[in-house]
Design an enzyme around this catalytic site. Structure first.
Site, PDB file in Angstrom:
ATOM      1  N   HIS A   1       0.834  -1.205   0.000  1.00 34.72           N
ATOM      2  CA  HIS A   1       0.000   0.000   0.000  1.00 34.72           C
ATOM      3  C   HIS A   1       0.868   1.255   0.000  1.00 34.72           C
ATOM      4  O   HIS A   1       1.569   1.547   0.964  1.00 34.72           O
ATOM      5  CB  HIS A   1      -0.937   0.020   1.212  1.00 34.72           C
ATOM      6  CG  HIS A   1      -1.882   1.186   1.184  1.00 34.72           C
ATOM      7  ND1 HIS A   1      -3.113   1.121   0.565  1.00 34.72           N
ATOM      8  CD2 HIS A   1      -1.757   2.446   1.650  1.00 34.72           C
ATOM      9  CE1 HIS A   1      -3.705   2.297   0.659  1.00 34.72           C
ATOM     10  NE2 HIS A   1      -2.905   3.125   1.323  1.00 34.72           N
TER      11      HIS A   1
ATOM     12  N   HIS B   1      -3.189   3.733 -14.655  1.00 40.04           N
ATOM     13  CA  HIS B   1      -4.211   3.376 -15.638  1.00 40.04           C
ATOM     14  C   HIS B   1      -3.492   3.058 -16.948  1.00 40.04           C
ATOM     15  O   HIS B   1      -2.772   3.918 -17.481  1.00 40.04           O
ATOM     16  CB  HIS B   1      -5.160   4.542 -15.893  1.00 40.04           C
ATOM     17  CG  HIS B   1      -5.979   4.971 -14.711  1.00 40.04           C
ATOM     18  ND1 HIS B   1      -7.304   4.619 -14.561  1.00 40.04           N
ATOM     19  CD2 HIS B   1      -5.655   5.728 -13.629  1.00 40.04           C
ATOM     20  CE1 HIS B   1      -7.765   5.161 -13.433  1.00 40.04           C
ATOM     21  NE2 HIS B   1      -6.793   5.835 -12.851  1.00 40.04           N
TER      22      HIS B   1
ATOM     23  N   GLY C   1      -8.155  14.284  -9.451  1.00 42.04           N
ATOM     24  CA  GLY C   1      -9.338  13.430  -9.417  1.00 42.04           C
ATOM     25  C   GLY C   1      -9.062  12.037  -8.889  1.00 42.04           C
ATOM     26  O   GLY C   1      -9.817  11.102  -9.183  1.00 42.04           O
TER      27      GLY C   1
ATOM     28  N   HIS D   1      -1.857   3.691  -8.282  1.00 42.87           N
ATOM     29  CA  HIS D   1      -2.200   2.826  -9.410  1.00 42.87           C
ATOM     30  C   HIS D   1      -1.926   3.555 -10.710  1.00 42.87           C
ATOM     31  O   HIS D   1      -1.988   4.779 -10.782  1.00 42.87           O
ATOM     32  CB  HIS D   1      -3.664   2.379  -9.343  1.00 42.87           C
ATOM     33  CG  HIS D   1      -4.652   3.496  -9.209  1.00 42.87           C
ATOM     34  ND1 HIS D   1      -4.906   4.113  -8.008  1.00 42.87           N
ATOM     35  CD2 HIS D   1      -5.423   4.120 -10.122  1.00 42.87           C
ATOM     36  CE1 HIS D   1      -5.808   5.068  -8.187  1.00 42.87           C
ATOM     37  NE2 HIS D   1      -6.138   5.095  -9.460  1.00 42.87           N
TER      38      HIS D   1
HETATM   39  P1  DGP Z   1      -8.462   7.228  -9.859  1.00 44.57           P
HETATM   40  O1  DGP Z   1      -9.497   8.260 -10.214  1.00 44.57           O
HETATM   41  O2  DGP Z   1      -7.189   7.433 -10.612  1.00 44.57           O
HETATM   42  O3  DGP Z   1      -8.283   7.104  -8.362  1.00 44.57           O
HETATM   43  O4  DGP Z   1      -9.056   5.860 -10.410  1.00 44.57           O
HETATM   44  C1  DGP Z   1      -9.632   4.850  -9.650  1.00 44.57           C
HETATM   45  C2  DGP Z   1     -10.166   3.832 -10.622  1.00 44.57           C
HETATM   46  O5  DGP Z   1     -10.507   2.675  -9.894  1.00 44.57           O
HETATM   47  C3  DGP Z   1     -11.440   4.269 -11.356  1.00 44.57           C
HETATM   48  O6  DGP Z   1     -11.162   4.317 -12.757  1.00 44.57           O
HETATM   49  C4  DGP Z   1     -12.453   3.184 -11.057  1.00 44.57           C
HETATM   50  C5  DGP Z   1     -11.622   2.065 -10.478  1.00 44.57           C
HETATM   51  N1  DGP Z   1     -12.277   1.305  -9.430  1.00 44.57           N
HETATM   52  C6  DGP Z   1     -12.776   1.794  -8.266  1.00 44.57           C
HETATM   53  N2  DGP Z   1     -13.295   0.798  -7.516  1.00 44.57           N
HETATM   54  C7  DGP Z   1     -13.093  -0.348  -8.232  1.00 44.57           C
HETATM   55  C8  DGP Z   1     -13.395  -1.710  -7.978  1.00 44.57           C
HETATM   56  O7  DGP Z   1     -13.953  -2.103  -6.952  1.00 44.57           O
HETATM   57  N3  DGP Z   1     -13.049  -2.607  -8.952  1.00 44.57           N
HETATM   58  C9  DGP Z   1     -12.422  -2.220 -10.109  1.00 44.57           C
HETATM   59  N4  DGP Z   1     -12.131  -3.173 -10.993  1.00 44.57           N
HETATM   60  N5  DGP Z   1     -12.114  -0.938 -10.368  1.00 44.57           N
HETATM   61  C10 DGP Z   1     -12.451  -0.018  -9.442  1.00 44.57           C
END
Ligand code: DGP
Length: 113
Positions: free
Chosen positions: A46, A101, A92, A99
């Site tokens: 984490h 993307h 955002g 993480h």
């Molecule tokens: P950010 O805005 O960069 O913090 O993106 C978080 C991303 O995480 C967003 O695109 C949606 C994704 N996300 C949130 N909760 C979950 C989940 O429970 N499962 C999956 N697969 N994605 C998730």
């Protein structure tokens, strides 16, 4: 870490569509995809966001990018892809576990970056 969605996904407590895993990294499909391929690459440890990367944990960023290269190949992103990390409120960021993307499968054109 308790109460972290991505820690729960890594631990298998919340289901995910896993696309890659190794000792350091877990990768799974975004729940709300913004491109034909939208995969989240996370370090298993984490780390809250990009501002928390330091000389002790920076190797995990490298591990994430090594995974990104492998995933881009397995997802056939031969024409290219985009990697984004959101850090903090103005960017955002909604999940406070570092993480990346991985977005691909269509041209993104100019704009934002
Ligand atoms: P950010 O805005 O960069 O913090 O993106 C978080 C991303 O995480 C967003 O695109 C949606 C994704 N996300 C949130 N909760 C979950 C989940 O429970 N499962 C999956 N697969 N994605 C998730």
């Amino acid at each position: 870490m308790t109460d972290c969605i991505f820690c729960s996904i890594i631990a298998g407590k919340i289901p995910s569509q896993k696309v890659y895993e190794d000792e350091y990294v877990y990768a799974f499909r975004d729940i709300s995809p913004q491109a034909p391929v939208h995969i989240l690459i996370v370090p298993k440890v984490h780390i809250e966001s990009a501002t928390n990367i330091n000389s002790d944990n920076a190797y995990l960023v490298s591990k994430c990018f090594e995974a990104i290269t492998k995933i881009a190949e397995s997802e056939n992103l031969n024409d290219g892809f985009r990697v984004i990390t959101n850090s903090g409120k103005d960017a955002g960021q909604t999940v406070f576990h570092l993480h990346f993307h991985l977005l691909g499968g269509r041209p993104f054109g100019a704009g934002l970056v």
